[in-house]
Design a protein around this motif. Structure first.
Motif, PDB file in Angstrom:
ATOM      1  N   ARG A 120     -11.902  61.367 -30.900  1.00  0.00           N
ATOM      2  CA  ARG A 120     -11.756  62.077 -32.249  1.00  0.00           C
ATOM      3  C   ARG A 120     -12.420  61.410 -33.322  1.00  0.00           C
ATOM      4  N   TRP A 121     -12.433  60.030 -33.321  1.00  0.00           N
ATOM      5  CA  TRP A 121     -13.333  59.407 -34.328  1.00  0.00           C
ATOM      6  C   TRP A 121     -14.770  59.570 -34.254  1.00  0.00           C
ATOM      7  N   TYR A 122     -15.157  59.579 -32.879  1.00  0.00           N
ATOM      8  CA  TYR A 122     -16.517  59.390 -32.601  1.00  0.00           C
ATOM      9  C   TYR A 122     -16.989  60.980 -33.040  1.00  0.00           C
ATOM     10  N   ARG A 123     -16.366  61.967 -32.769  1.00  0.00           N
ATOM     11  CA  ARG A 123     -16.886  63.265 -33.366  1.00  0.00           C
ATOM     12  C   ARG A 123     -17.319  63.142 -34.813  1.00  0.00           C
ATOM     13  N   ARG A 124     -16.619  62.622 -35.627  1.00  0.00           N
ATOM     14  CA  ARG A 124     -16.764  62.566 -37.132  1.00  0.00           C
ATOM     15  C   ARG A 124     -17.726  61.418 -37.634  1.00  0.00           C
ATOM     16  N   ARG A 125     -17.765  60.243 -36.741  1.00  0.00           N
ATOM     17  CA  ARG A 125     -18.323  59.220 -37.452  1.00  0.00           C
ATOM     18  C   ARG A 125     -19.546  58.718 -36.508  1.00  0.00           C
ATOM     19  N   ARG A 126     -20.106  59.363 -35.236  1.00  0.00           N
ATOM     20  CA  ARG A 126     -20.970  59.004 -34.436  1.00  0.00           C
ATOM     21  C   ARG A 126     -22.312  58.693 -35.500  1.00  0.00           C
ATOM     22  N   ARG A 127     -23.091  57.734 -34.835  1.00  0.00           N
ATOM     23  CA  ARG A 127     -24.194  57.388 -35.628  1.00  0.00           C
ATOM     24  C   ARG A 127     -25.290  58.332 -35.174  1.00  0.00           C
ATOM     25  N   ASP A 128     -26.159  58.616 -36.050  1.00  0.00           N
ATOM     26  CA  ASP A 128     -27.304  59.731 -35.963  1.00  0.00           C
ATOM     27  C   ASP A 128     -28.573  58.861 -35.278  1.00  0.00           C
ATOM     28  N   LEU A 129     -28.760  58.740 -34.131  1.00  0.00           N
ATOM     29  CA  LEU A 129     -29.969  57.951 -33.683  1.00  0.00           C
ATOM     30  C   LEU A 129     -30.786  59.006 -32.707  1.00  0.00           C
ATOM     31  N   PRO A 130     -31.998  58.612 -32.498  1.00  0.00           N
ATOM     32  CA  PRO A 130     -33.216  59.467 -32.129  1.00  0.00           C
ATOM     33  C   PRO A 130     -32.705  59.931 -30.898  1.00  0.00           C
ATOM     34  N   THR A 152     -32.182  44.871 -28.292  1.00  0.00           N
ATOM     35  CA  THR A 152     -32.593  44.964 -29.546  1.00  0.00           C
ATOM     36  C   THR A 152     -31.637  45.984 -30.186  1.00  0.00           C
ATOM     37  N   ARG A 153     -31.443  45.911 -31.662  1.00  0.00           N
ATOM     38  CA  ARG A 153     -30.521  46.701 -32.327  1.00  0.00           C
ATOM     39  C   ARG A 153     -31.286  48.307 -32.561  1.00  0.00           C
ATOM     40  N   ALA A 154     -30.040  48.999 -32.580  1.00  0.00           N
ATOM     41  CA  ALA A 154     -30.404  50.536 -32.461  1.00  0.00           C
ATOM     42  C   ALA A 154     -31.371  50.600 -33.850  1.00  0.00           C
ATOM     43  N   ALA A 155     -31.196  50.203 -34.862  1.00  0.00           N
ATOM     44  CA  ALA A 155     -32.106  50.478 -35.987  1.00  0.00           C
ATOM     45  C   ALA A 155     -33.425  49.996 -35.743  1.00  0.00           C
ATOM     46  N   THR A 156     -33.674  48.898 -35.217  1.00  0.00           N
ATOM     47  CA  THR A 156     -35.033  48.373 -34.755  1.00  0.00           C
ATOM     48  C   THR A 156     -35.691  49.037 -33.589  1.00  0.00           C
ATOM     49  N   ALA A 157     -34.890  49.422 -32.567  1.00  0.00           N
ATOM     50  CA  ALA A 157     -35.492  50.428 -31.428  1.00  0.00           C
ATOM     51  C   ALA A 157     -35.868  51.839 -31.861  1.00  0.00           C
ATOM     52  N   GLY A 158     -35.158  52.340 -32.820  1.00  0.00           N
ATOM     53  CA  GLY A 158     -35.490  53.782 -33.260  1.00  0.00           C
ATOM     54  C   GLY A 158     -37.112  54.080 -33.337  1.00  0.00           C
ATOM     55  N   PRO A 159     -37.749  53.379 -34.201  1.00  0.00           N
ATOM     56  CA  PRO A 159     -39.249  53.855 -34.359  1.00  0.00           C
ATOM     57  C   PRO A 159     -39.926  53.733 -33.045  1.00  0.00           C
ATOM     58  N   TYR A 160     -39.632  52.586 -32.597  1.00  0.00           N
ATOM     59  CA  TYR A 160     -40.279  52.282 -31.258  1.00  0.00           C
ATOM     60  C   TYR A 160     -40.035  53.339 -30.167  1.00  0.00           C
ATOM     61  N   PHE A 161     -38.655  53.666 -29.897  1.00  0.00           N
ATOM     62  CA  PHE A 161     -38.435  54.772 -29.244  1.00  0.00           C
ATOM     63  C   PHE A 161     -39.004  56.342 -29.462  1.00  0.00           C
ATOM     64  N   GLU A 162     -39.255  56.321 -30.460  1.00  0.00           N
ATOM     65  CA  GLU A 162     -39.818  57.674 -30.836  1.00  0.00           C
ATOM     66  C   GLU A 162     -41.553  57.375 -30.589  1.00  0.00           C
ATOM     67  N   ARG A 163     -42.083  56.446 -30.902  1.00  0.00           N
ATOM     68  CA  ARG A 163     -43.501  56.186 -30.762  1.00  0.00           C
ATOM     69  C   ARG A 163     -43.709  56.327 -28.926  1.00  0.00           C
ATOM     70  N   PHE A 164     -42.928  55.667 -28.458  1.00  0.00           N
ATOM     71  CA  PHE A 164     -43.002  55.473 -26.897  1.00  0.00           C
ATOM     72  C   PHE A 164     -42.870  56.763 -25.933  1.00  0.00           C
ATOM     73  N   CYS A 165     -41.898  57.490 -26.766  1.00  0.00           N
ATOM     74  CA  CYS A 165     -41.680  58.898 -25.808  1.00  0.00           C
ATOM     75  C   CYS A 165     -42.672  59.882 -26.510  1.00  0.00           C
TER      76      CYS A 165
END
Ligand code: SF4
Length: 380
Positions: A19-29, A49-62
């Protein structure tokens, strides 16, 4: 709530956490994407690696490697370049190796069970559970740092976190908690709770959906759980490296693929032996690594860097080649490159600081040269 049985606590978590996750989940790429390749890449990046750091790398890598076939086809150098700055480069090497195995053995489709995933390079129990549950809907648990912390606090697990018996107990709890058929979302909910609410130093208990059944909260033991082993003092190494110049180019060497920072490029150098001076060590290391004799012209910079298992102090010197032809003796390859081309190669963090210093040096030299050229221009 302090006297609830474990089964009732688990039942509460299974109802309250989604229930909590449906309302509060992080918006990750990578959220909401079920493509097994995408989930796999994200989980490998998130290993250290923390999610905030990994995010831009993930998008570039994909974007750069949109599917397993593209990753398998790519040369390792370009995979390491896309990973540059994320650290723990063994992850990139294993990802690349595993992509080639998936193409060769599974027709380019990532296998869907945790048991099969575990056979691929770089996939341990956590990643196998995450990929199997999120991408394939399998009822597999995950246990990373965040989930461990939440479980230790919820169930007041007071034994040392890294002990085999503690790990066994936590894995068993993580498995028992999964609501059948919901493992993917449930595992991500546990990770998010650990990353955003049940924080290591300052858990946000008043905002926690599980506070009613949390034993650490009831007993005010949040700060002491999980119980960690005393921190180890990291050993220190003194390292030397040379920026060796020849006709407007600098020499770089590629580290052997196996081992620390494998496959990355660096300025030649190495460890200072006991009783050696810095410059003698540099001359010896350069000779052993790339087979040339150099004159050490002067210091360029000194920097400190910490790896996961040791710290270094790196002394960098300007050098001139005196004799010999550069050869890959103690490294996998050598190359003379113009300084502006260094950006095409993947370097470890400490070496990128050297490159930044060379760029600053070149930037400072340009106005002086321009000034001199103007001064020398004959007056009309
Ligand atoms: S109540 Fe506090 S300690 Fe317990 S799980 Fe929630 S945030 Fe963590």
């Amino acid at each position: 709530m302090n006297t609830l049985t474990q089964a009732k606590r688990i039942h509460f978590v299974q109802a309250a956490l989604p229930r909590w996750y449906r309302r509060r989940r992080r918006d990750l790429p990578w959220r909401g994407r079920r493509d097994p390749y995408v989930v796999w890449v994200a989980e490998i990046m998130l290993q250290q690696t923390r999610a905030a750091t990994a995010g831009p790398y993930f998008e570039r890598f994909c974007r750069r490697f949109p599917d397993i076939a593209a990753l398998a086809r790519a040369p390792l150098d370009s995979v390491l370049k896309a990973w540059e700055g994320l650290g723990y480069y063994g992850r990139a090497r294993n990802l690349h190796r595993a992509a080639r195995r998936v193409v060769g053995e599974f027709g380019g489709r990532l296998p869907g069970t945790a048991q099969q995933l575990l056979k691929l390079p770089g996939i341990g129990r956590y990643t196998a559970g995450a990929v199997a549950s999120i991408a394939f809907g399998a009822d597999e648990p995950v246990l990373d740092g965040n989930v461990s912390r939440v479980l230790c606090r919820l169930f007041a697990v007071g034994t040392e976190l890294k002990a085999a018996a503690t790990q066994k107990r936590l894995w068993s709890l993580a498995r028992r908690m999964i609501p059948p058929g919901e493992a993917g979302a449930f595992n991500q909910a546990l990770m998010d709770l650990g990353a955003t609410v049940c924080l290591p130093r300052s858990p946000q208990c008043p905002a926690c959906p599980l506070k009613k059944i949390c034993l650490a909260h009831a007993r005010n033991r949040q700060q002491e759980l999980p119980r960690r082993s005393p921190p180890r003092r990291l050993p220190h190494q003194t390292i030397v490296a040379g920026v060796i110049r020849k006709a407007g180019r600098v020499l770089i060497g590629r580290r052997p693929e196996e081992g620390l920072l494998g496959g990355l490029w660096e300025f030649p150098g190495g460890k200072v032996e006991k009783g050696e001076t810095l410059t003698a060590a540099l001359r010896r290391e350069v000779r052993e690594e790339v087979g040339i004799r150099v004159r050490v012209a002067g210091p360029l910079m000194t920097l400190r860097h910490a790896y996961s298992h040791f710290r270094i102090t790196l002394h960098v010197f300007e050098c001139r080649r005196l004799a010999g032809r550069a050869m890959a003796l103690g490294c996998a390859a050598v190359r003379w490159v113009r300084p502006p081309e260094l950006g095409r190669y993947a370097f470890p963090a400490a070496n990128r600081k050297i490159i930044a210093a060379l760029r600053r040096q070149a930037g400072a030299a340009k106005p002086r040269l321009r000034g001199r050229a103007r001064a020398q221009r004959p007056a009309k």
